[in-house]
Design a protein around this motif. Structure first.
Motif, PDB file in Angstrom:
ATOM      1  N   SER A  92      12.243 -48.551  -3.908  1.00  0.00           N
ATOM      2  CA  SER A  92      13.404 -48.635  -4.688  1.00  0.00           C
ATOM      3  C   SER A  92      14.254 -47.150  -4.750  1.00  0.00           C
ATOM      4  O   SER A  92      13.513 -46.153  -4.097  1.00  0.00           O
ATOM      5  CB  SER A  92      12.809 -48.740  -6.299  1.00  0.00           C
ATOM      6  OG  SER A  92      13.879 -48.043  -7.080  1.00  0.00           O
ATOM      7  N   GLU A  93      15.406 -47.275  -4.872  1.00  0.00           N
ATOM      8  CA  GLU A  93      16.232 -46.140  -4.731  1.00  0.00           C
ATOM      9  C   GLU A  93      15.563 -44.871  -5.685  1.00  0.00           C
ATOM     10  O   GLU A  93      15.886 -43.644  -5.723  1.00  0.00           O
ATOM     11  CB  GLU A  93      17.671 -46.478  -5.240  1.00  0.00           C
ATOM     12  CG  GLU A  93      18.714 -45.293  -5.425  1.00  0.00           C
ATOM     13  CD  GLU A  93      19.814 -45.576  -6.004  1.00  0.00           C
ATOM     14  OE1 GLU A  93      20.706 -46.117  -5.410  1.00  0.00           O
ATOM     15  OE2 GLU A  93      20.030 -45.275  -7.163  1.00  0.00           O
ATOM     16  N   GLU A  94      15.062 -45.351  -6.830  1.00  0.00           N
ATOM     17  CA  GLU A  94      14.574 -44.674  -8.082  1.00  0.00           C
ATOM     18  C   GLU A  94      13.339 -44.107  -7.661  1.00  0.00           C
ATOM     19  O   GLU A  94      12.810 -43.197  -8.595  1.00  0.00           O
ATOM     20  CB  GLU A  94      14.637 -45.275  -9.240  1.00  0.00           C
ATOM     21  CG  GLU A  94      15.819 -45.832  -9.864  1.00  0.00           C
ATOM     22  CD  GLU A  94      16.883 -44.997  -9.919  1.00  0.00           C
ATOM     23  OE1 GLU A  94      18.178 -44.988  -9.817  1.00  0.00           O
ATOM     24  OE2 GLU A  94      16.530 -43.688 -10.331  1.00  0.00           O
ATOM     25  N   GLU A  95      12.490 -44.293  -6.754  1.00  0.00           N
ATOM     26  CA  GLU A  95      11.291 -43.735  -6.361  1.00  0.00           C
ATOM     27  C   GLU A  95      11.376 -43.146  -5.014  1.00  0.00           C
ATOM     28  O   GLU A  95      11.744 -43.792  -3.924  1.00  0.00           O
ATOM     29  CB  GLU A  95      10.455 -45.058  -6.171  1.00  0.00           C
ATOM     30  CG  GLU A  95      10.205 -46.008  -7.343  1.00  0.00           C
ATOM     31  CD  GLU A  95       9.452 -45.119  -8.547  1.00  0.00           C
ATOM     32  OE1 GLU A  95       9.694 -45.599  -9.780  1.00  0.00           O
ATOM     33  OE2 GLU A  95       8.881 -44.216  -8.479  1.00  0.00           O
ATOM     34  N   PHE A 114      14.867 -52.515  -3.115  1.00  0.00           N
ATOM     35  CA  PHE A 114      15.990 -52.648  -4.277  1.00  0.00           C
ATOM     36  C   PHE A 114      16.589 -51.456  -4.830  1.00  0.00           C
ATOM     37  O   PHE A 114      16.031 -50.402  -4.633  1.00  0.00           O
ATOM     38  CB  PHE A 114      15.442 -53.582  -5.316  1.00  0.00           C
ATOM     39  CG  PHE A 114      14.363 -53.014  -6.029  1.00  0.00           C
ATOM     40  CD1 PHE A 114      13.152 -53.132  -5.527  1.00  0.00           C
ATOM     41  CD2 PHE A 114      14.630 -52.187  -7.089  1.00  0.00           C
ATOM     42  CE1 PHE A 114      12.027 -52.561  -6.226  1.00  0.00           C
ATOM     43  CE2 PHE A 114      13.267 -51.634  -7.872  1.00  0.00           C
ATOM     44  CZ  PHE A 114      12.130 -51.693  -7.421  1.00  0.00           C
ATOM     45  N   ASP A 115      17.640 -51.716  -5.166  1.00  0.00           N
ATOM     46  CA  ASP A 115      18.501 -50.658  -6.049  1.00  0.00           C
ATOM     47  C   ASP A 115      18.621 -51.280  -7.351  1.00  0.00           C
ATOM     48  O   ASP A 115      19.639 -52.077  -7.647  1.00  0.00           O
ATOM     49  CB  ASP A 115      20.099 -50.373  -5.120  1.00  0.00           C
ATOM     50  CG  ASP A 115      20.728 -49.260  -6.251  1.00  0.00           C
ATOM     51  OD1 ASP A 115      22.081 -49.270  -5.784  1.00  0.00           O
ATOM     52  OD2 ASP A 115      20.338 -48.919  -7.157  1.00  0.00           O
ATOM     53  N   PRO A 116      17.865 -50.814  -8.175  1.00  0.00           N
ATOM     54  CA  PRO A 116      17.642 -51.598  -9.592  1.00  0.00           C
ATOM     55  C   PRO A 116      19.013 -51.529 -10.432  1.00  0.00           C
ATOM     56  O   PRO A 116      19.192 -52.399 -11.018  1.00  0.00           O
ATOM     57  CB  PRO A 116      16.562 -50.792 -10.077  1.00  0.00           C
ATOM     58  CG  PRO A 116      16.518 -49.290  -9.749  1.00  0.00           C
ATOM     59  CD  PRO A 116      16.923 -49.561  -8.194  1.00  0.00           C
ATOM     60  N   LEU A 117      19.599 -50.075 -10.266  1.00  0.00           N
ATOM     61  CA  LEU A 117      20.778 -50.267 -10.833  1.00  0.00           C
ATOM     62  C   LEU A 117      22.016 -49.659 -10.170  1.00  0.00           C
ATOM     63  O   LEU A 117      21.937 -48.498  -9.970  1.00  0.00           O
ATOM     64  CB  LEU A 117      20.673 -49.588 -12.136  1.00  0.00           C
ATOM     65  CG  LEU A 117      21.864 -50.051 -13.295  1.00  0.00           C
ATOM     66  CD1 LEU A 117      21.336 -51.432 -14.146  1.00  0.00           C
ATOM     67  CD2 LEU A 117      22.330 -49.211 -14.265  1.00  0.00           C
ATOM     68  N   ASP A 118      22.915 -50.228  -9.604  1.00  0.00           N
ATOM     69  CA  ASP A 118      24.050 -49.645  -8.712  1.00  0.00           C
ATOM     70  C   ASP A 118      25.211 -49.407  -9.544  1.00  0.00           C
ATOM     71  O   ASP A 118      25.717 -50.188 -10.427  1.00  0.00           O
ATOM     72  CB  ASP A 118      24.252 -50.983  -7.505  1.00  0.00           C
ATOM     73  CG  ASP A 118      25.348 -50.067  -6.710  1.00  0.00           C
ATOM     74  OD1 ASP A 118      25.454 -49.417  -6.070  1.00  0.00           O
ATOM     75  OD2 ASP A 118      26.522 -50.780  -6.895  1.00  0.00           O
ATOM     76  N   GLY A 119      25.740 -48.223  -9.296  1.00  0.00           N
ATOM     77  CA  GLY A 119      27.137 -47.869  -9.985  1.00  0.00           C
ATOM     78  C   GLY A 119      26.523 -47.297 -11.448  1.00  0.00           C
ATOM     79  O   GLY A 119      27.492 -47.254 -12.311  1.00  0.00           O
ATOM     80  N   SER A 120      25.680 -46.600 -11.448  1.00  0.00           N
ATOM     81  CA  SER A 120      25.137 -46.199 -12.743  1.00  0.00           C
ATOM     82  C   SER A 120      25.919 -45.216 -13.454  1.00  0.00           C
ATOM     83  O   SER A 120      26.290 -45.173 -14.687  1.00  0.00           O
ATOM     84  CB  SER A 120      23.744 -45.317 -12.577  1.00  0.00           C
ATOM     85  OG  SER A 120      23.345 -45.293 -11.262  1.00  0.00           O
ATOM     86  N   SER A 121      26.898 -44.522 -12.576  1.00  0.00           N
ATOM     87  CA  SER A 121      27.824 -43.617 -13.127  1.00  0.00           C
ATOM     88  C   SER A 121      29.027 -44.407 -14.063  1.00  0.00           C
ATOM     89  O   SER A 121      29.712 -43.978 -14.842  1.00  0.00           O
ATOM     90  CB  SER A 121      28.717 -43.083 -12.045  1.00  0.00           C
ATOM     91  OG  SER A 121      29.382 -43.875 -11.415  1.00  0.00           O
TER      92      SER A 121
END
Ligand code: AHG
Ligand code: MN
Ligand code: MN
Length: 338
Positions: A92-95, A114-121
């Motif tokens: 994951s992008e977050e790990e 996976f990228d669990p949430l893309d565009g978080s900004s």
């Protein structure tokens, strides 16, 4: 004649019928991802309400620690896929490291990146965000999956897709037999087939890039950008610039309406000469989708899907969308850049 109503579950099942050897594990894995998407979708619609409903700060009304949406989305993807016995490993992008299957739970034949949430900004300004995923078959013999199971090139993907949490929530996926889009009917909690067999239109409408960074681009990319705006010496149909700063939303627009998205390498920071986007869980899954919709994705010199990752979070320049526009980027880079 009323149009047939097809849920994503039924569509996945029908896709499986095309693979007599399929054991249903792959089908169930896609179901699980669709379910995770529904859970994340429900939370994204509440993102703006966190402050109002007193869910802000460390503890929310249920006594749970209030978490940021990308942390929440990451946990949903991990929890939804850790105990099913369908995967041997996740990334994951977050790990920072690979996500192994918990002790005592079975491992399976697939790998999920996976990228669990893309565009978080864009969460706090209520702009569309997304989730991106790719599925590989494991390459290690058995037991717990390894980082090598994750470091596979995009041309080894068996499925990929994304969810876009926008005006409506849509899930788009491909198993190599076309690209299909489903729109969530929140009333019944089902993804219904709304965009069968998506093909990138012949005539492109848009180009999407962050012109704010133009001064960091190579000469080839600067010339390419001039060409796209009809300022070069070669004729091109004039395109509109649309850039929302959410890869999934920018990609989705170019997939449906035709166009090119690019996030090129920039010379600003020697640490990230390859631009900002990540190969494993952003560029490669979307490259698989683009190709299956008649498009193409390149790093400016080679197909994204041919790049063999050497690390989980490595970055790559990305040019993706209408094939002729992406190939033109390779021509300009080949002509002007060493
Ligand atoms: P993420 O939120 O997963 O880190 O991804 C953000 C990416 C991508 O969604 C988007 O295309 C890009 O960041 C926008 O970057 P700039 O703001 O530098 O244009
Ligand atoms: Mn991202
Ligand atoms: Mn992300």
């Amino acid at each position: 004649m009323a149009e047939e109503i097809i849920t994503i579950e039924r569509h996945i099942l029908e896709m499986q019928r095309g693979h007599p050897t399929a054991t249903g594990v792959f089908t169930n894995l896609l179901y699980d991802i669709a379910l995770a998407a529904k859970v994340i979708a429900r939370e994204t619609t509440r993102a703006g309400l966190v402050e109002i409903l007193g869910l802000a700060g460390k503890m929310n009304v249920q006594g749970e620690a209030q978490m940021k949406l990308d942390v929440f989305a990451n946990q949903v993807m991990i929890r939804m896929n850790s105990y099913t016995g369908r995967l041997c490993v996740m990334a994951s992008e977050e790990e920072p490291e690979i996500i192994t299957i918990p002790e005592g739970y079975p491992t399976g034949p697939y790998v999920l990146v996976f990228d669990p949430l893309d565009g978080s900004s864009n969460i706090d300004v209520n702009v569309s965000i997304g989730t991106i995923f790719g599925i590989y078959r494991r390459v290690s013999a058995g037991g717990p999956g390894t980082v090598e199971d994750c470091l596979q090139p995009g041309n080894r993907l068996v499925a990929a897709g994304y969810v876009i949490y926008g005006a409506s929530t849509m899930m788009v996926y491909s198993t190599g037999q076309g690209v299909h889009g489903f729109t969530l009917d929140p009333g019944v909690g089902e993804f219904l087939l709304s965009h069968p067999n998506i093909r990138i239109p012949e005539r492109p409408k848009y180009f999407s890039t962050n012109l704010g960074y133009q001064r960091y681009w190579s000469p080839g990319v600067v010339e390419y950008t001039r060409w796209l705006q009809g300022m070069g010496d070669e004729p091109v149909s004039s395109l509109s610039l649309r850039y929302i700063g959410s890869l999934v939303a920018d990609f989705h627009r170019n997939l449906l309406d035709g166009g090119v998205f690019y996030y090129p390498a920039d010379t600003r920071d020697p640490k990230t000469p390859h631009g900002k986007l990540r190969l494993l869980y952003e560029a490669a899954p979307l490259a698989f989708i683009a190709r299956n919709a008649g498009g193409y994705a390149s790093d400016g010199r080679q197909p994204i899907e041919d790049i063999v990752p050497t690390s989980l979070h490595q970055r790559t320049p990305l040019f993706i969308g209408s094939r002729d526009l992406v190939e033109k980027a390779e021509v300009f880079i080949g002509r002007y850049d060493q």
